[in-house]
Enzyme design. Sequence first.
Site, PDB file in Angstrom:
ATOM      1  N   ASP A 130      13.139  -2.500   7.996  1.00 18.26           N
ATOM      2  CA  ASP A 130      13.675  -2.582   6.631  1.00 18.26           C
ATOM      3  C   ASP A 130      14.716  -3.698   6.539  1.00 18.26           C
ATOM      4  OD1 ASP A 130      12.159  -0.395   5.958  1.00 18.26           O
ATOM      5  OD2 ASP A 130      13.833   1.016   5.904  1.00 18.26           O
ATOM      6  N   ARG A 180       6.468  -7.168   4.566  1.00 20.46           N
ATOM      7  CA  ARG A 180       6.475  -6.274   3.389  1.00 20.46           C
ATOM      8  C   ARG A 180       7.379  -6.939   2.353  1.00 20.46           C
ATOM      9  NH1 ARG A 180      10.167  -1.352   4.115  1.00 20.46           N
ATOM     10  NH2 ARG A 180       8.534  -0.506   5.446  1.00 20.46           N
TER      11      ARG A 180
HETATM   12  P1  FDA Z   1      10.950  -1.835 -10.801  1.00 22.41           P
HETATM   13  O1  FDA Z   1      12.302  -1.391 -10.396  1.00 22.41           O
HETATM   14  O2  FDA Z   1      10.827  -2.925 -11.805  1.00 22.41           O
HETATM   15  O3  FDA Z   1      10.161  -0.568 -11.287  1.00 22.41           O
HETATM   16  C1  FDA Z   1       8.847  -0.641 -11.841  1.00 22.41           C
HETATM   17  C2  FDA Z   1       8.441   0.771 -12.291  1.00 22.41           C
HETATM   18  O4  FDA Z   1       8.321   1.622 -11.147  1.00 22.41           O
HETATM   19  C3  FDA Z   1       9.468   1.461 -13.177  1.00 22.41           C
HETATM   20  O5  FDA Z   1       9.275   1.134 -14.520  1.00 22.41           O
HETATM   21  C4  FDA Z   1       9.190   2.931 -12.866  1.00 22.41           C
HETATM   22  O6  FDA Z   1       8.047   3.368 -13.563  1.00 22.41           O
HETATM   23  C5  FDA Z   1       8.838   2.910 -11.424  1.00 22.41           C
HETATM   24  N1  FDA Z   1      10.029   3.134 -10.562  1.00 22.41           N
HETATM   25  C6  FDA Z   1      10.655   2.222  -9.796  1.00 22.41           C
HETATM   26  N2  FDA Z   1      11.680   2.776  -9.118  1.00 22.41           N
HETATM   27  C7  FDA Z   1      11.715   4.073  -9.485  1.00 22.41           C
HETATM   28  C8  FDA Z   1      12.538   5.177  -9.121  1.00 22.41           C
HETATM   29  N3  FDA Z   1      13.527   5.062  -8.259  1.00 22.41           N
HETATM   30  N4  FDA Z   1      12.275   6.371  -9.687  1.00 22.41           N
HETATM   31  C9  FDA Z   1      11.264   6.525 -10.570  1.00 22.41           C
HETATM   32  N5  FDA Z   1      10.438   5.515 -10.943  1.00 22.41           N
HETATM   33  C10 FDA Z   1      10.650   4.303 -10.407  1.00 22.41           C
HETATM   34  N6  FDA Z   1      14.423  -2.462  -0.716  1.00 22.41           N
HETATM   35  C11 FDA Z   1      15.188  -3.141   0.157  1.00 22.41           C
HETATM   36  O7  FDA Z   1      16.175  -3.772  -0.255  1.00 22.41           O
HETATM   37  N7  FDA Z   1      14.899  -3.133   1.497  1.00 22.41           N
HETATM   38  C12 FDA Z   1      13.798  -2.475   2.002  1.00 22.41           C
HETATM   39  O8  FDA Z   1      13.571  -2.504   3.199  1.00 22.41           O
HETATM   40  C13 FDA Z   1      12.971  -1.775   1.076  1.00 22.41           C
HETATM   41  N8  FDA Z   1      11.862  -1.094   1.499  1.00 22.41           N
HETATM   42  C14 FDA Z   1      10.987  -0.587   0.570  1.00 22.41           C
HETATM   43  C15 FDA Z   1       9.750  -0.066   0.986  1.00 22.41           C
HETATM   44  C16 FDA Z   1       8.825   0.323   0.037  1.00 22.41           C
HETATM   45  C17 FDA Z   1       7.495   0.844   0.500  1.00 22.41           C
HETATM   46  C18 FDA Z   1       9.117   0.209  -1.357  1.00 22.41           C
HETATM   47  C19 FDA Z   1       8.106   0.588  -2.408  1.00 22.41           C
HETATM   48  C20 FDA Z   1      10.343  -0.243  -1.757  1.00 22.41           C
HETATM   49  C21 FDA Z   1      11.291  -0.641  -0.816  1.00 22.41           C
HETATM   50  N9  FDA Z   1      12.528  -1.121  -1.208  1.00 22.41           N
HETATM   51  C22 FDA Z   1      13.319  -1.780  -0.289  1.00 22.41           C
HETATM   52  C23 FDA Z   1      13.020  -0.872  -2.600  1.00 22.41           C
HETATM   53  C24 FDA Z   1      12.735  -2.032  -3.532  1.00 22.41           C
HETATM   54  O9  FDA Z   1      13.582  -3.110  -3.218  1.00 22.41           O
HETATM   55  C25 FDA Z   1      12.967  -1.639  -5.005  1.00 22.41           C
HETATM   56  O10 FDA Z   1      14.310  -1.275  -5.189  1.00 22.41           O
HETATM   57  C26 FDA Z   1      12.083  -0.511  -5.487  1.00 22.41           C
HETATM   58  O11 FDA Z   1      10.800  -0.621  -4.995  1.00 22.41           O
HETATM   59  C27 FDA Z   1      12.010  -0.478  -7.046  1.00 22.41           C
HETATM   60  O12 FDA Z   1      11.447  -1.647  -7.514  1.00 22.41           O
HETATM   61  P2  FDA Z   1       9.938  -1.800  -8.083  1.00 22.41           P
HETATM   62  O13 FDA Z   1       9.296  -2.902  -7.317  1.00 22.41           O
HETATM   63  O14 FDA Z   1       9.229  -0.518  -8.021  1.00 22.41           O
HETATM   64  O15 FDA Z   1      10.111  -2.347  -9.551  1.00 22.41           O
END
Ligand code: FDA
Length: 303
Positions: A130, A180
């Site tokens: 991570d 990732r």
């Molecule tokens: P965005 O925040 O724009 O959300 C898009 C949509 O997804 C929202 O409209 C909602 O529907 C849904 N959604 C997103 N987050 C939600 C929540 N918490 N609760 C409910 N619905 C939600 N970050 C980092 O800094 N270091 C890391 O190592 C990782 N590792 C990691 C692994 C994996 C498998 C994932 C999916 C994510 C991470 N992250 C991470 C977190 C990442 O940086 C980010 O904060 C989250 O994925 C939320 O961003 P989205 O890409 O989903 O988009």
Amino acid sequence: MMRSTLLFLSRRRWLRQWMETSSFAQPLTRRFIAGRTLDEELAVCRRLEAESILATLDHLGENVKSVEESRASRDSYLRILDRISGAGLRATVSVKPTQLGLALGEDLCLENISALVERARLLATAVEIDMEESEYVERTLRIVDAVHQRFGSVRAVIQAYLFRSEGDIARLNAAGIPVRLVKGAYREPHTVAWPRKGDVDTSFLRLTKQLLEHGTDPAIATHDAAIIAETTRWAAVRSIPPRSFEFQMLYGIRRDLQRQLVADGYRVRLYVPYGDAWYPYFMRRLAERPANVIFLARNLLRA
Ligand code: FDA
């Protein structure tokens, strides 16, 4: 504003201590955290595999304060790797460098991560490293590079909100290191990261294309339906096979989208956390979506 406040609170030790030991908090965390024990975690992973969804296991914890604690984290992950293999699961593990001592010393962290990656290679799985706050990025990538050269079996994480990420991905692609891609979950100064969501989304799509075209087994980690749709559209136009990359999502978020992608023939892996040290992880999930705070408050009032 709400995001900043929640991320600020995610680093308060007194609040963390109180929340992690209070009984009322446990039912509220269930949506994002698979359980408190490894047995509960493995049961969730087994259930997911039955639905053709892969997992990466996270034993919650970060920022250990002593060498002994860092070694205890390493040993716990060695046990997890053995249990995954014993259970015949196809899961990987995800680790936080500060959970393995990065804030105490780069050599200590390298030694701990090397032990995990060596075991992972033996058991035909991998360790996903991570990415945490920007101050750790350079050191984390050095460690990833060193263990990749010795063992393979490792995946780096790159955050689309950082200005530097395009260059980092180019380096990782050239070295054949799987990546990732995530948007980024920490509070960063405007000197290193895009503050506006629109810019982060644009960066994420650009970096996705860079990875799909030149990367090794990339993982596109997002719940953003528009970005996922554009990714699959673009990959199809370029004749990039659906199974040459994977989508990753967090346990408990957008289950509908996870299942749809599996039904459409894509590889999907969920990040499944478990353990007692859930507070900072949980707070970052709240910060990502203010609606989660309202949902939580309603449940608290009902309790
Ligand atoms: P965005 O925040 O724009 O959300 C898009 C949509 O997804 C929202 O409209 C909602 O529907 C849904 N959604 C997103 N987050 C939600 C929540 N918490 N609760 C409910 N619905 C939600 N970050 C980092 O800094 N270091 C890391 O190592 C990782 N590792 C990691 C692994 C994996 C498998 C994932 C999916 C994510 C991470 N992250 C991470 C977190 C990442 O940086 C980010 O904060 C989250 O994925 C939320 O961003 P989205 O890409 O989903 O988009």
